[in-house]
Design a protein around this motif. Structure first.
Motif: not given
Length: 579
Positions: A234-244, A290-295, A301-304, A306-312
């Motif tokens: 589900y696209h957890l590998m962010d494009i920012k991480l790929v470019l980094t 790279i590790r900082s970008v991953i973090k 993703e955690k915020i997203e 939580i937002e989905k859980e709140l919507e649910k």
């Protein structure tokens, strides 16, 4: 070194660096996920293959060293089909169905890994086109190509296409994930297959070999990008991480190439040491970046999530409110039907009894002719029984109403308590006289007016006084009232059989069980005191009893407010309905 060989070497090294970086970042991001683990292992196998190939290309005039790197790169290549197939089954979540195939793949891998160091697998190295050294296949090498390199990756691609056709078209994330895997597979395995032609001394591009190998190299070098991207569901590998990772990989690879070439070209050891230090330092900080970008991505993703859980949760709450609204609507409908049913039952029970009493009254009044004394006595008994049955029916129906939380009260202002007590005592006087006990009433001179349902309140007081008379055989019953500006207290004292201490608190409850002595003294269903207590509660009052024990009499207390708040009455009704 020919320019095309130079670009080929850099491309192989860059591919190895990208596999190393992506394999490391994917594994760090989710160390417990089997698809992350198998992808990391696949990346290691590709990296060993690429780094060994790069090292072999740099070797000149040292056939034994070139042969070592040739066998090392083929050792790494042996593991690629196994890790690739296992990774495919993990991202498709079909490992259990392919457990035997996975085991077979690993057994073959171990077998070919041992063979990869033997002359029958890689017989030697030789010059091919512009490459100074290239591996030469032994007779066992063809078995690896047939049973490992082509078989399991091909079956994995088949599973990908099969799964792609079965996925819902609306599940775009999953479909895109498989498409990225197919793209990376074509780029990696297609580009890697070029070396097999040269191993068997076959030029696949003829006179356009340099152009062909350049195009293949462009496709092969970045093959790790779509594979790594697909590994994260589900696209957890962010494009920012790929470019980094790509930028870090390019810079690290450039520094590594510069360091390797300085070994062969520079005579100053300090220059070589400086370039090596630059490579190590940048690689270290590149990993930290790279590790900082991953973090950062994980936090987002955690915020997203939580937002989905709140919507649910909001949707669940919305459905719950809709259900509650529908439930209340149906409850009101049921309540209406129940009230209609109780009203009909009350009418059907009372009507025949009223007719019997009315007919008996006609006989007793002489309106239906003169009757004998014996007949009039029997008719009188019939009238008394009918009256008793009607009173009991009313009590049971009223009790049912109270148990359902419905107050069958008609509150009116200006209800005189003095007249209620006088009527009660007068109506029960014949009963006390028949038992030869006294029945006294003590009241203030002035009338005590209050808000009440006169008939129901009289019924409650009547039941308690009647109960006192029933269980008193000697002495008598006293009724008195006293009041202030806010409340009135009615005290009913008797010299009867008394009440045990363990039953004092439950006497106004429906589950109250009378003592053995009380059961012998009188008959009845025992709902009178319960009903009296409920009526008093609906008037926002309270009732209780005190007794020193059996054969020591009892004192009943009724405390009522002179004014009743309608809002409090509604709350009291809801509370009593739960009793």
């Amino acid at each position: 070194m020919p320019i095309i060989l130079y670009f080929y070497a850099i491309g192989i090294l860059l591919a190895g660096a990208l596999n190393t970086l992506f394999g490391f970042s994917v594994y760090i991001k989710n160390r417990k996920n089997i698809s992350s683990i198998t992808y990391a292992l696949l990346s290691v196998a590709f990296a060993v293959w690429c780094y060994s190939w790069f090292a072999m290309l740099l070797v000149s005039n040292n056939e034994q060293l070139a042969l070592f790197f040739a066998r090392l790169l083929n050792f790494g290549a042996v593991f690629i089909p196994a890790f690739y197939f296992h990774w495919i089954t993990s991202i498709l979540e079909i490992e259990k169905e392919n457990k035997k195939n996975i085991w077979a793949c690993y057994i073959l891998t171990i077998f070919f890994a041992v063979l990869s160091w033997m002359p029958s697998y890689v017989s030697g190295v030789r010059s091919v086109l512009f490459f100074p050294y290239w591996p030469t296949a032994g007779f066992l090498y063809a078995f690896y190509l047939i049973f490992a390199y082509f078989t399991f990756p091909t079956y994995g691609v088949y599973l990908l296409f099969k799964n792609l056709r079965s996925i819902d078209k609306n599940d775009k994330n999953k479909r895109n994930q498989i498409r990225y895997v197919l793209l990376g597979t074509l780029m990696g395995f297609g580009g890697g297959a070029l070396n097999f032609f040269l191993i068997y001394n076959i030029n696949p591009f003829g006179s356009f070999f340099e152009a062909g190998i350049f195009v293949v190299l462009l496709a092969f070098v970045p093959f790790a990008v779509p594979l790594a991207y697909a590994t994260m569901k589900y696209h957890l590998m962010d494009i920012k991480l790929v470019l980094t990772e790509i930028v870090a990989g390019l810079v690290s690879t450039t520094l590594l190439i510069d360091f390797v070439f300085s070994i062969f070209t520079s005579a100053n050891p300090l220059v070589i040491l400086f370039k090596f230090a630059m490579f190590v330092i940048f690689s270290y900080f590149g990993i930290l970046l790279i590790r900082s970008v991953i973090k950062e991505i994980e936090q987002r993703e955690k915020i997203e999530k939580i937002e989905k859980e709140l919507e649910k949760a909001y949707e669940v709450e919305k459905k719950a409110l809709e259900f509650e609204k529908e439930y209340n609507k149906r409850l009101q409908e049921f309540d209406k039907i129940k009230n209609q049913f109780l009203a009909q039952v009350q009418h059907d029970v009372r009507s025949p009894l009223t007719k019997i009493m009315w007919t008996a009254d006609l006989f007793l009044g002489g309106h239906l002719g003169k009757q004998s004394k014996k007949t009039l006595e029997e008719i009188k008994k019939i009238q008394e029984v009918a009256q008793d049955m009607r009173d009991k029916a009313n009590s049971f129906l009223d009790t049912a109403q109270f148990r359902l939380g419905k107050a069958p009260l008609q509150l009116e202002p200006g209800v005189g308590l003095k007249s209620i007590l006088e009527e009660t005592v007068n109506e029960l006087k014949f009963k006390s006289d028949s038992k030869k006990i006294y029945l006294k009433l003590a009241m203030p001179e002035n009338e005590i007016n209050m808000i009440a349902d006169r008939e129901k309140l009289k019924s409650a007081i009547f039941n308690i006084v009647d109960n006192a008379i029933k269980f008193t055989d000697k002495g008598g019953v006293s009724v008195k009232a006293e009041n202030d500006d806010k409340i009135v207290k009615i005290i009913i004292s008797d010299t009867g059989i008394g009440i045990p201490a363990d039953k004092v608190k439950t006497i106004f409850e429906q589950k109250f069980e009378r003592t053995e002595q009380a059961q012998k003294t009188t008959e009845g269903k025992g709902v009178g005191l319960y009903l009296s207590g409920q009526i008093i509660k609906y008037h926002q009052g309270k009732a209780w009893v005190e007794s020193e024990g059996e054969d020591k009499g009892s004192t009943f207390y009724i405390e009522l407010p002179l004014n009743i708040d309608e809002k409090t009455l509604a709350e009291q009704s809801a509370l009593i309905g739960k009793i």
